[in-house]
Design a protein around this motif. Structure first.
Motif, mmCIF file in Angstrom:
data_model
loop_
_atom_site.group_PDB
_atom_site.id
_atom_site.type_symbol
_atom_site.label_atom_id
_atom_site.label_comp_id
_atom_site.label_asym_id
_atom_site.label_seq_id
_atom_site.Cartn_x
_atom_site.Cartn_y
_atom_site.Cartn_z
ATOM 1 N N VAL A 74 20.032 20.224 72.652
ATOM 2 C CA VAL A 74 20.401 21.168 71.681
ATOM 3 C C VAL A 74 19.156 21.607 70.840
ATOM 4 N N ALA A 75 19.119 23.170 71.453
ATOM 5 C CA ALA A 75 17.526 23.309 70.533
ATOM 6 C C ALA A 75 17.834 24.439 68.971
ATOM 7 N N THR A 76 17.684 23.871 67.798
ATOM 8 C CA THR A 76 17.668 24.263 66.244
ATOM 9 C C THR A 76 16.698 25.355 66.642
ATOM 10 N N VAL A 77 17.321 26.045 65.750
ATOM 11 C CA VAL A 77 16.193 27.574 65.271
ATOM 12 C C VAL A 77 15.569 27.175 63.534
ATOM 13 N N GLN A 78 13.648 27.028 63.656
ATOM 14 C CA GLN A 78 13.168 26.682 62.926
ATOM 15 C C GLN A 78 12.887 27.503 61.530
ATOM 16 N N GLY A 79 12.376 27.381 60.569
ATOM 17 C CA GLY A 79 12.281 27.662 59.083
ATOM 18 C C GLY A 79 11.722 29.359 59.313
ATOM 19 N N ASN A 80 11.225 29.059 60.150
ATOM 20 C CA ASN A 80 9.942 30.168 60.461
ATOM 21 C C ASN A 80 10.769 31.068 61.497
ATOM 22 N N GLY A 81 12.050 30.763 61.829
ATOM 23 C CA GLY A 81 13.179 31.681 63.249
ATOM 24 C C GLY A 81 12.821 31.511 64.189
ATOM 25 N N ASN A 82 11.651 30.506 64.590
ATOM 26 C CA ASN A 82 11.560 30.365 65.987
ATOM 27 C C ASN A 82 12.136 29.969 66.714
ATOM 28 N N LEU A 83 12.533 29.812 67.673
ATOM 29 C CA LEU A 83 14.043 28.751 68.867
ATOM 30 C C LEU A 83 12.984 28.198 70.043
ATOM 31 N N LEU A 84 12.314 26.657 69.636
ATOM 32 C CA LEU A 84 11.627 26.464 70.623
ATOM 33 C C LEU A 84 12.206 25.132 71.390
ATOM 34 N N ILE A 85 11.824 25.882 72.977
ATOM 35 C CA ILE A 85 12.463 25.445 73.989
ATOM 36 C C ILE A 85 12.292 23.961 74.504
ATOM 37 N N GLY A 86 10.586 23.921 74.279
ATOM 38 C CA GLY A 86 10.157 22.487 74.590
ATOM 39 C C GLY A 86 9.763 21.975 76.110
ATOM 40 N N LYS A 87 8.386 21.614 76.360
ATOM 41 C CA LYS A 87 7.660 21.521 77.163
ATOM 42 C C LYS A 87 8.546 20.343 78.204
ATOM 43 N N ALA A 88 9.260 19.822 77.464
ATOM 44 C CA ALA A 88 10.253 18.764 78.252
ATOM 45 C C ALA A 88 11.485 19.419 79.062
ATOM 46 N N TYR A 89 11.471 20.357 79.129
ATOM 47 C CA TYR A 89 12.980 21.280 79.116
ATOM 48 C C TYR A 89 12.166 21.844 80.954
ATOM 49 N N THR A 90 11.443 22.637 80.086
ATOM 50 C CA THR A 90 10.632 23.742 81.177
ATOM 51 C C THR A 90 10.055 23.542 82.192
ATOM 52 N N ALA A 91 9.474 21.814 82.142
ATOM 53 C CA ALA A 91 8.809 20.896 83.069
ATOM 54 C C ALA A 91 10.143 20.677 84.282
ATOM 55 N N LEU A 92 11.407 20.751 83.526
ATOM 56 C CA LEU A 92 12.267 20.326 84.990
ATOM 57 C C LEU A 92 12.730 20.977 85.836
ATOM 58 N N LEU A 93 12.352 22.671 85.053
ATOM 59 C CA LEU A 93 12.834 23.953 85.992
ATOM 60 C C LEU A 93 11.100 24.718 86.493
ATOM 61 N N ASP A 94 10.756 23.366 86.602
ATOM 62 C CA ASP A 94 9.081 23.886 86.815
ATOM 63 C C ASP A 94 8.666 24.612 86.452
ATOM 64 N N LEU A 95 8.768 25.538 85.826
ATOM 65 C CA LEU A 95 7.822 26.614 84.819
ATOM 66 C C LEU A 95 6.775 26.341 84.959
ATOM 67 N N LYS A 96 5.927 27.471 84.970
ATOM 68 C CA LYS A 96 4.682 27.580 84.306
ATOM 69 C C LYS A 96 3.701 28.623 83.249
ATOM 70 N N ALA A 97 3.182 28.532 83.091
ATOM 71 C CA ALA A 97 2.366 28.936 82.296
ATOM 72 C C ALA A 97 2.259 30.272 82.633
ATOM 73 N N GLY A 98 3.459 31.817 81.850
ATOM 74 C CA GLY A 98 2.997 33.488 82.258
ATOM 75 C C GLY A 98 4.213 32.958 82.701
ATOM 76 N N ASP A 99 5.381 32.462 83.412
ATOM 77 C CA ASP A 99 5.890 32.819 83.739
ATOM 78 C C ASP A 99 7.454 33.878 82.903
ATOM 79 N N GLU A 100 7.317 35.042 83.003
ATOM 80 C CA GLU A 100 8.425 36.269 82.207
ATOM 81 C C GLU A 100 9.665 35.650 82.341
ATOM 82 N N PHE A 101 10.337 35.640 81.163
ATOM 83 C CA PHE A 101 11.858 36.399 81.132
ATOM 84 C C PHE A 101 12.851 37.172 80.490
ATOM 85 N N GLU A 102 13.479 38.125 80.730
ATOM 86 C CA GLU A 102 14.380 39.096 79.501
ATOM 87 C C GLU A 102 14.871 37.451 79.180
ATOM 88 N N ILE A 103 15.493 37.903 77.877
ATOM 89 C CA ILE A 103 16.199 37.865 77.019
ATOM 90 C C ILE A 103 17.563 38.752 77.080
#
Length: 122
Positions: A74-103
């Motif tokens: 579960v992700a929560t929108v932060q006070g500044n409007g950002n939605l943080l996924i977090g390192k633990a989740y990106t690690a589960l999918l083996d995502l690397k810095a620079g991987d790009e996604f379309e929203i």
């Protein structure tokens, strides 16, 4: 759909092909109502993680984040409007810095689709 060691073997065999071609070659494809093809990236990545010994279920180490906290998915929108996924989740999918996604925005949903995948066109 390939699973387990068959899936890992096929991924290694195909080498450096596009993510779309990889998902298609491993059988993670379904048909849309309009007759088009839908690539099931989520099912593919979940099967790949399971084949590598990472379980997304309630048991095992995969659901444990930094400091032994259990991942809540579960992700929560932060006070500044950002939605943080977090390192633990990106690690589960083996995502690397620079991987790009379309929203992709839908009714009360946000979908992240790997940039350049066929699924990004619908």
């Amino acid at each position: 759909m390939l699973t387990g060691s068959d899936l890992l073997t096929k991924v290694k065999e195909l080498g450096d092909v596009s993510k779309s071609d990889l998902v298609r070659a491993c059988g993670y494809v379904s048909n849309k109502k309009d007759g088009g093809e839908r690539l099931n990236f989520t099912a593919f990545y979940e099967a790949l993680l399971e084949a590598k010994g990472v379980s997304l279920g309630a048991t095992g180490v995969a659901g444990i984040g930094k400091g032994g906290r259990k991942l809540s998915y579960v992700a929560t929108v932060q006070g500044n409007g950002n939605l943080l996924i977090g390192k633990a989740y990106t690690a589960l999918l083996d995502l690397k810095a620079g991987d790009e996604f379309e929203i992709k925005l839908g009714r009360k949903q946000i979908r992240l689709v790997p940039a350049g995948s066929e699924d990004s066109d619908d």
